[in-house]
Scaffold this motif. Structure first.
Motif, PDB file in Angstrom:
ATOM      1  N   ILE A  21       0.888  -1.233  -0.005  1.00 15.42           N
ATOM      2  CA  ILE A  21       0.035   0.096   0.120  1.00 15.42           C
ATOM      3  C   ILE A  21       0.769   1.338  -0.008  1.00 15.42           C
ATOM      4  O   ILE A  21       0.569   2.252  -0.684  1.00 15.42           O
ATOM      5  CB  ILE A  21      -1.074  -0.002   1.283  1.00 15.42           C
ATOM      6  N   ILE A  22       1.764   1.237   1.001  1.00 16.38           N
ATOM      7  CA  ILE A  22       2.942   2.713   1.082  1.00 16.38           C
ATOM      8  C   ILE A  22       3.412   2.676  -0.355  1.00 16.38           C
ATOM      9  O   ILE A  22       3.469   3.817  -0.732  1.00 16.38           O
ATOM     10  CB  ILE A  22       3.761   2.169   2.263  1.00 16.38           C
ATOM     11  N   ALA A  23       4.158   1.627  -0.845  1.00 16.17           N
ATOM     12  CA  ALA A  23       4.830   1.789  -2.090  1.00 16.17           C
ATOM     13  C   ALA A  23       4.112   2.220  -2.980  1.00 16.17           C
ATOM     14  O   ALA A  23       4.483   3.091  -4.032  1.00 16.17           O
ATOM     15  CB  ALA A  23       5.578   0.212  -2.409  1.00 16.17           C
ATOM     16  N   LYS A  24       2.660   1.638  -3.202  1.00 11.14           N
ATOM     17  CA  LYS A  24       2.005   1.939  -4.571  1.00 11.14           C
ATOM     18  C   LYS A  24       1.552   3.553  -4.420  1.00 11.14           C
ATOM     19  O   LYS A  24       1.321   4.063  -5.625  1.00 11.14           O
ATOM     20  CB  LYS A  24       0.750   0.917  -4.713  1.00 11.14           C
ATOM     21  N   VAL A  25       1.309   3.882  -3.166  1.00 16.31           N
ATOM     22  CA  VAL A  25       0.785   5.129  -3.002  1.00 16.31           C
ATOM     23  C   VAL A  25       1.901   6.210  -3.605  1.00 16.31           C
ATOM     24  O   VAL A  25       1.701   7.403  -4.411  1.00 16.31           O
ATOM     25  CB  VAL A  25       0.582   5.556  -1.638  1.00 16.31           C
ATOM     26  N   VAL A  26       3.337   5.817  -3.242  1.00 19.46           N
ATOM     27  CA  VAL A  26       4.579   6.746  -3.557  1.00 19.46           C
ATOM     28  C   VAL A  26       4.548   6.418  -5.003  1.00 19.46           C
ATOM     29  O   VAL A  26       4.758   7.361  -5.729  1.00 19.46           O
ATOM     30  CB  VAL A  26       5.656   6.035  -2.854  1.00 19.46           C
ATOM     31  N   HIS A  27       4.368   5.322  -5.544  1.00 20.17           N
ATOM     32  CA  HIS A  27       4.582   4.990  -6.982  1.00 20.17           C
ATOM     33  C   HIS A  27       3.681   5.681  -7.753  1.00 20.17           C
ATOM     34  O   HIS A  27       4.109   6.394  -8.888  1.00 20.17           O
ATOM     35  CB  HIS A  27       4.291   3.525  -7.196  1.00 20.17           C
ATOM     36  N   SER A  35      -8.788  10.959 -12.108  1.00 18.48           N
ATOM     37  CA  SER A  35      -9.366   9.964 -11.099  1.00 18.48           C
ATOM     38  C   SER A  35      -8.200   9.362 -10.200  1.00 18.48           C
ATOM     39  O   SER A  35      -7.083   9.232 -10.689  1.00 18.48           O
ATOM     40  CB  SER A  35     -10.244   9.087 -11.663  1.00 18.48           C
ATOM     41  N   MET A  36      -8.417   9.243  -9.117  1.00 20.50           N
ATOM     42  CA  MET A  36      -7.764   8.337  -8.071  1.00 20.50           C
ATOM     43  C   MET A  36      -8.768   7.387  -7.334  1.00 20.50           C
ATOM     44  O   MET A  36      -9.863   7.900  -6.825  1.00 20.50           O
ATOM     45  CB  MET A  36      -6.999   9.154  -7.303  1.00 20.50           C
ATOM     46  N   GLY A  37      -8.082   6.081  -7.002  1.00 22.76           N
ATOM     47  CA  GLY A  37      -8.951   5.191  -6.306  1.00 22.76           C
ATOM     48  C   GLY A  37      -8.199   3.949  -6.278  1.00 22.76           C
ATOM     49  O   GLY A  37      -6.997   4.018  -5.914  1.00 22.76           O
ATOM     50  N   ILE A  38      -9.090   2.877  -5.886  1.00 24.80           N
ATOM     51  CA  ILE A  38      -8.678   1.523  -5.408  1.00 24.80           C
ATOM     52  C   ILE A  38      -8.775   0.561  -6.888  1.00 24.80           C
ATOM     53  O   ILE A  38      -9.619   0.639  -7.413  1.00 24.80           O
ATOM     54  CB  ILE A  38      -9.577   1.087  -4.454  1.00 24.80           C
ATOM     55  N   MET A  39      -7.697  -0.044  -6.919  1.00 31.35           N
ATOM     56  CA  MET A  39      -7.646  -1.237  -7.964  1.00 31.35           C
ATOM     57  C   MET A  39      -7.381  -2.493  -7.354  1.00 31.35           C
ATOM     58  O   MET A  39      -6.582  -2.799  -6.710  1.00 31.35           O
ATOM     59  CB  MET A  39      -6.562  -1.029  -9.133  1.00 31.35           C
ATOM     60  N   LEU A  40      -8.430  -3.417  -7.673  1.00 30.87           N
ATOM     61  CA  LEU A  40      -8.532  -4.858  -7.388  1.00 30.87           C
ATOM     62  C   LEU A  40      -7.560  -5.571  -8.077  1.00 30.87           C
ATOM     63  O   LEU A  40      -7.806  -6.225  -8.889  1.00 30.87           O
ATOM     64  CB  LEU A  40      -9.810  -5.385  -7.124  1.00 30.87           C
ATOM     65  N   PHE A  47      -7.173  -9.550  -6.992  1.00 27.64           N
ATOM     66  CA  PHE A  47      -7.980  -9.652  -5.772  1.00 27.64           C
ATOM     67  C   PHE A  47      -7.356  -8.661  -4.638  1.00 27.64           C
ATOM     68  O   PHE A  47      -8.070  -8.710  -3.456  1.00 27.64           O
ATOM     69  CB  PHE A  47      -8.261 -11.015  -5.330  1.00 27.64           C
ATOM     70  N   ALA A  48      -6.221  -8.301  -4.667  1.00 25.81           N
ATOM     71  CA  ALA A  48      -5.480  -7.291  -3.787  1.00 25.81           C
ATOM     72  C   ALA A  48      -5.780  -5.901  -3.933  1.00 25.81           C
ATOM     73  O   ALA A  48      -5.427  -5.555  -4.860  1.00 25.81           O
ATOM     74  CB  ALA A  48      -4.135  -7.740  -3.804  1.00 25.81           C
ATOM     75  N   PRO A  49      -6.420  -5.210  -3.082  1.00 24.22           N
ATOM     76  CA  PRO A  49      -6.518  -3.614  -3.290  1.00 24.22           C
ATOM     77  C   PRO A  49      -5.456  -2.969  -3.312  1.00 24.22           C
ATOM     78  O   PRO A  49      -4.644  -3.029  -2.217  1.00 24.22           O
ATOM     79  CB  PRO A  49      -7.697  -3.201  -2.257  1.00 24.22           C
ATOM     80  N   VAL A  50      -5.265  -1.986  -4.109  1.00 22.81           N
ATOM     81  CA  VAL A  50      -4.081  -1.242  -4.258  1.00 22.81           C
ATOM     82  C   VAL A  50      -4.317   0.061  -4.661  1.00 22.81           C
ATOM     83  O   VAL A  50      -5.533   0.133  -5.583  1.00 22.81           O
ATOM     84  CB  VAL A  50      -2.848  -1.814  -4.984  1.00 22.81           C
TER      85      VAL A  50
END
Length: 733
Positions: free
Chosen positions: A208-214, A237-242, A245-248
């Motif tokens: 989660i942390i790495a993908k937010v930075v990414h 847009s910004m949001g959650i991608m499954l 099956f893992a939300p990032v």
């Protein structure tokens, strides 16, 4: 008409439904020109719904005529009049009109049946199924329109992409590499537990942390480079991608496609990896400077591993459609690389396998004809590797999840294209009038493949790892404490009781020997004096003291003599570690090296349980090997040598390694785990095979070397060999 299209493909039997339409592009649509390999392409963008289309020259010419006054028939005829390279077929014109209509980029009123026709161009049943499954595995859920946020902090975020930011990035890279090299052993030891169930919570937090930075890296880079090109660079847009099956988190930076410079577009594509690696550098320094077992240390270690794995295997890899793919496509000036490479391979299959002479392709340049097939095959192979790797990584601790993910990816990447191909073979209009001939050619090709896979025998062999050891070998231990003063060079010849292989210096021992000898001399003098004086009691006491000192002198002299260790047998002296320990302290009982008989070597080979049954059930026709390596010894020959069985294999599996070089921690191929008692064992059973190498190989061998052994068990068709491996794999689960 272009030579790449046949006349019969120019017209469509559904053209009558659209020929009288007068479509027009919406007035707020923007069009920007880009160049790839000297060929112009055009980006059609609609800022409100963040829609972007890339069109070739003939598509752009068609779109440029959509003014709401000309009919589709007039537009199409005008395209034909332009000449070669500018004309779309009627089917292509309908498909392009359908794309624009579905995206809401047209001002157009039409009857219901025509609307249905255009939508059918975009919503084929199998394509919809594929899109549904793809969305299921990579579902995006928009939560926020972050453009105002990134615009507000645009100036601060842009520093990362300026020379000063890149300089700081390089400094952190150097510091992180140094910290990792210095602590490499500890890092490897800790990395084994990354995917343990107890650590999955930490792993997901890091993701989660790495993908937010990414994603923020992409967003700020998009703002920076679009501003330089005079564009707004809206982040819609910004949001959650499954993701499987893992939300990032995800951020939409598709507005960057409008930038003319391919280098700027590549920089935006790499910005996520660039920022994520900077996070990894910081995490490396934190990991190296925190105590093991603390939460910060654990979080930093996971951050280093996860960011490295995702960067190398996914983000920066051009064979999957992540950041590396788009960067690679931009730098090669080959837009839609994956789709076009797949289309070109399908074209080759149609034309040269099925014999479809009317098969058409837009590929004309020589470099494309080379790059597209190579990329398509490489991407296909890598997807197989990723699919199986996901299963292998997760099946031990998360069997159900591993199977589900692997099966989903297999259906999406391989199953649906195969079904689509079968439907095309049965119903495709392109095969009208020649379906039987095409099916006959396909049957012939399938028959040839069946003969190759199921009939023609091919040598059946497995490759396993082993180590060299001597059947006559003596290990040398230190018999005294002291400092390592001298030693014979490793791999030197040693003669029994004549060659001094190790010399240990213990000044304290020699001082104690000298003191005890003086004490013995004093006790003797006292004894002789008392005897001369006739004092029997004193003489007896001093005699006992003298004899005790003599016994102690003998013990110390024996220990002093053991400071120099001589070879206990004729052979070759091996002590690769002593060169790094010269002048350092050696404890009594510590192993120093070994001496082996160079003409009595053998290979101890570890055979996985998958192949163990063949050792007992099938005759071993050939066992050949090549020398891999030993830390201090390199083979002078890269040739293969033969070997023979020393004795029948023991019909019992084991997990305890007979040499640490076989485990993954030492660079071997055998997966290992650490027991509660600290012992490193293999994760599954293996069987030991002992081989005697041919005499000509003895000069190149030394104990401790790793060898790769090829065991040949006769010949079998390749298909049967694959079937046996699959059966062994799944039956062992």
């Amino acid at each position: 008409m272009s030579a790449r299209r046949e006349r019969h493909s120019t017209y469509s039997d559904q053209w009558y439904q659209v020929e009288n339409l007068t479509p027009a592009l919406r007035p707020d649509v923007n069009i920007r020109r880009q160049t790839y390999w000297g060929t112009p392409w055009y980006i059609i963008s609609e800022p409100d719904n963040n829609t972007h289309f890339r069109l070739a020259r003939e598509g752009y010419f068609f779109v440029s005529l959509l003014d709401g006054k000309r009919s589709m028939q007039d537009i199409w005829e005008q395209c034909q009049d332009v000449g070669e390279g500018e004309a779309l077929t009627q089917n292509e014109a309908i498909a392009l009109l359908g794309r624009l209509h579905s995206a809401g980029l047209l001002l157009l009123e039409m009857p219901a049946d025509t609307d249905s026709l255009l939508r059918r161009q975009q919503e084929r049943r199998l394509k919809k199924l594929s899109s549904t499954l793809s969305s299921f595995l990579f579902l995006r859920i928009p939560l926020w329109a972050p453009d105002a946020f990134f615009s507000r902090f645009q100036h601060a975020g842009s520093w990362a992409f300026k020379p000063i930011g890149f300089g700081i990035w390089l400094i952190m890279l150097a510091a992180a590499v140094h910290a990792l090299v210095v602590n490499w052993g500890m890092f490897v030891a800790e990395a084994r537990y990354t995917f343990n169930p107890a650590n999955i919570g930490w792993v997901y937090l890091v993701v989660i942390i790495a993908k937010v930075v990414h994603e923020c890296g992409h967003a700020f880079a998009c703002k920076y480079f679009t501003a330089r090109d005079g564009l707004a660079g809206d982040i819609h847009s910004m949001g959650i991608m499954l993701l499987l099956f893992a939300p990032v988190p995800y951020i939409d930076v598709s507005s960057s496609v409008q930038i003319r410079s391919r280098w700027a577009r590549a920089a935006i594509g790499l910005a996520g990896v660039y920022c994520e690696l900077f996070l990894a550098f910081v995490a490396t320094l934190i990991w190296a400077n925190t105590a093991e077992g603390t939460s910060l240390h654990l979080l930093a270690r996971n951050c280093v591993i996860i960011t490295s794995v995702t960067t190398l295997l996914f983000n920066i890899n051009p064979l999957l459609r992540f950041d590396g793919y788009f960067v690679f496509s931009d730098l090669l000036s080959m837009p839609n690389l994956y789709q076009r490479s797949q289309s070109y391979v399908i074209y080759l299959f149609k034309k040269y396998v099925l014999g479809v002479n009317k098969a058409a392709t837009v590929v004309s340049r020589k470099n494309e004809k080379i790059i597209y097939p190579v990329y398509a095959v490489a991407a296909f192979i890598y997807r197989i590797i990723i699919t199986t790797s996901i299963f292998f990584v997760l099946e031990e601790n998360f069997a159900t999840l591993g199977v589900l993910l692997s099966l989903s990816l297999f259906v999406l990447w391989f199953g649906l294209p195969a079904v689509k191909g079968l439907i095309w073979l049965v119903q495709g209009q392109e095969l009208a009038g020649m379906r039987e001939r095409a099916m006959g050619r396909l049957t012939l090709v399938a028959g040839v493949l069946a003969v190759v896979l199921l009939v023609i025998p091919i040598e059946s062999a497995v490759v396993v790892e082993g180590v060299v050891e001597s059947r006559e070998q003596k290990v040398i231990f230190s018999e005294v404490d002291g400092t390592l003063a001298d030693f014979a060079p490793t791999d030197s010849q040693a003669q029994c009781e004549k060659t001094a292989v190790v010399t240990i210096s213990n000044p304290g021992l020699m001082a104690e020997l000298e003191r005890t000898e003086i004490s013995a001399a004093v006790a003797r003098a006292k004894f002789e004096h008392a005897q001369h004086q006739g004092d029997a009691n004193a003489a007896g006491m001093y005699l006992l003291e003298w004899r005790g000192n003599l016994r102690q002198v003998d013990i110390l002299r024996h220990q002093a003599a053991r400071q120099v260790i001589h070879a206990p047998m004729n052979g070759v002296w091996v002590a690769p570690e002593l060169s790094r320990r010269h002048g350092k302290w050696v404890d009594k009982g510590e192993m120093l090296g070994s001496i082996y008989a160079p003409d009595k070597l053998r290979l101890r080979v570890a055979v996985d349980q998958f192949d163990a049954a063949r050792i007992f059930a099938e005759p071993l026709e050939l066992a050949e090997f090549c020398i891999s390596r030993r830390t201090d010894v390199r083979s002078t020959s890269g040739a293969f040598f033969t070997s023979t069985l020393e004795s029948p294999p023991v019909p019992a599996g084991r997990r305890q390694l007979f040499h640490p070089a076989l485990g993954m921690q030492a660079g071997g191929e055998m997966p290992t785990e650490q027991r509660s008692d600290g012992q490193i064992v293999a994760t599954r059973h293996f069987f030991e095979l002992r081989l005697v190498p041919e005499s000509t190989a003895m000069a190149d061998l030394a104990p401790g070397q790793k060898v790769l052994v090829r065991l040949v068990f006769g010949s079998q068709p390749m298909g049967l060999q694959w079937a046996r491996r699959l059966h062994q794999f799944f039956s062992s689960r």
